[in-house]
Write an enzyme that holds these catalytic residues in place. Structure first.
Site, short mmCIF file in Angstrom:
data_model
loop_
_atom_site.label_atom_id
_atom_site.label_comp_id
_atom_site.label_asym_id
_atom_site.label_seq_id
_atom_site.Cartn_x
_atom_site.Cartn_y
_atom_site.Cartn_z
CE LYS A 1 -0.31 2.54 6.02
NZ LYS A 1 -0.98 1.34 5.50
CG HIS B 1 0.40 -4.73 -2.53
ND1 HIS B 1 -0.43 -5.54 -1.59
CD2 HIS B 1 1.11 -3.57 -1.70
CE1 HIS B 1 -0.43 -5.10 -0.32
NE2 HIS B 1 0.40 -4.04 -0.09
#
EC number: 4.1.1.39
Length: 459
Positions: A166, A287
């Site tokens: 992140k 994903h």
């Protein structure tokens, strides 16, 4: 036009259809538009999903009628209908005779989703007969291969401690690789976030070279193997193959430590199959970004999360994100553990069908979305085991002492659960886990009342 005489046969028994082995069975929640009968609409739905249209056509013959999809069960009060699709209806490859999910979707949730007499219809479950099941690729790799790289037992090797770097966008190559290095000093596995690829501020090749170097250094410093899942998603299969080959070449002796992430929902079955078939020796990380537009419990069209997971296993996903079953930040509930069981078990019970997966390899649940060390024990209690890949972004990088401590806190939470020790008690002798209580205090207050007194931490 009422097509129920042709496309409805309520005398068929589900047990006989399963025993016969020549039908894919699908269960839907369907609601007709006002003014349309339930059975008549179900018949039109089956016709549009197979051999029919809205009128009789002169080209229909006896063979055509023999492969009609048939409504074999209805419960108007519950809005439930079940349809049997002959396996002959589904398209197969000309190169190898294999079945394809694209054809399955086209028939079972294709034009029927836009019919004027259908208010809404959502597939909740499906069943694939044994012989037809063998025509799908299925997984080539799963968590057992990761455990082997990590030097663990290949059965019940436990949680793979992972993260997502992140922020999901905005990091240039060196800061990204530096963040990888830091986490790897405490954790096992790092994945690209789903939009990360070849942005102008973070060229793909530059980033991958630096990440490969970070992996080598972390392995040298810790003496432990590390894993990385690289996003190779693209519109063009040739681009996916080029990215995958570059990664394998760049990681070199650590190529077996790499997984390939594919945004399987948005890029579709072609992208997943491109990865599965061109890189069968590499873990295929599916994903599911975007799936909520279809699978959400609020949506009355499309298909359920369970259906999505079953399709992913058929396609050959090594692992797929399953959500956190209500223990993280994403939509979900504890009873969704059936989704994980459907992926990982040789036989599993769905809401409507029991699926026997035969010799098809298991697919691995990947757990992510708002998880941290404090939430893990409850999640594992609900699931009943910890054989998952768990990726915590904020749960690692949001730790007050940084990502190394964040990674170690996740590992320590898993250790505590495996040993049957309460998290607060285990935190007394493990500073990283203790730091997780301070870092995620609102979770600590909710899940572990009285933790401050026991850990002697002031409010």
């Amino acid at each position: 036009m009422d097509q129920s005489k042709r496309y409805v046969n309520l005398g068929l028994r589900e047990a006989d259809l399963i025993k016969g082995g020549r039908h894919v069975l699908c269960a839907y929640r369907m609601r007709p538009r006002p003014g349309h009968g339930y059975v008549e609409t179900a018949a039109h739905f089956a016709a549009e999903s197979s051999t029919g249209t809205n009128v009789e056509v002169c080209t229909t013959d006896d063979f055509t009628r023999g492969v009609d999809a048939l409504v074999y069960e209805v419960d108007e009060a519950e809005g439930l209908m079940k349809i049997a699709y002959p396996v002959e209806l589904f398209d197969r490859n000309i190169i190898d005779g294999k079945a394809m999910i694209a054809s399955f979707l086209t028939l079972t949730v294709g034009n029927n989703q836009g019919m004027s007499d259908v208010e809404n219809a959502k597939m909740e479950d499906f069943y694939v007969p044994p012989d037809f099941l063998t025509l799908f690729d299925g997984p080539a790799r799963n968590i057992a291969h990761m455990w082997k790289v990590l030097g663990r037992p290949e059965v019940n090797g436990g949680m793979v401690v992972g993260t997502i770097i992140k922020p999901k966008l905005g990091l240039r190559p060196k800061p990204f690789a530096d963040a990888c290095h830091q986490f790897w000093l405490g954790g096992d596995f790092i994945k690209n976030d789903e939009p990360q690829g070849n942005q102008v501020f973070a060229p793909f090749k530059d980033t991958m070279r630096l990440v490969a170097d970070s992996m080598r250094r972390a392995q040298d410093e810790t003496g432990q193997a590390k894993l990385f899942s690289a996003n190779i998603t693209a519109d063009d299969p040739a681009e996916m193959i080029a990215r995958g080959q570059f990664i394998l070449d760049t990681f070199g002796e650590n190529a077996s430590h790499v997984a390939f992430l594919v945004d399987g929902f948005v890029a579709g079955p072609t992208a997943v199959t491109t990865c599965r078939r061109n890189f069968p020796d590499t873990f295929l990380h599916y994903h599911r970004a975007g799936h909520g537009a279809i699978t959400s419990r609020q949506s009355k069209r499309g298909y359920s999360v369970l259906v999505h997971m079953k399709m992913a296993r058929l396609l050959g996903a090594s692992g797929i994100h399953t959500g956190t079953m209500g223990y993280g930040k994403m939509e979900g509930a504890p009873d969704e553990k059936v989704v994980a069981y459907m992926l990982e078990r040789p036989t599993a019970e769905g809401p409507h069908y029991r699926q026997d997966w035969g010799d098809m390899r298991a697919c691995t649940p990947i757990i992510s979305g708002g998880m941290n060390a404090l939430r893990l024990p409850g999640f594992f209690d609900n699931l009943g085991h910890s054989n998952v890949i768990q990726t915590s972004g904020g749960g690692a990088f949001g730790h007050k002492d940084g990502p190394v401590a964040g990674a170690l806190s996740l590992r320590q939470a898993h250790e505590a659960w495996m040993r049957g020790i309460s998290l607060v008690e285990y935190a007394q002798g493990h500073p990283e886990l203790r730091g997780a209580f301070e870092s995620f205090a609102s979770d600590a207050d909710r899940l572990y009342p009285g933790w401050r007194d026991r850990l002697r931490i002031a409010a």
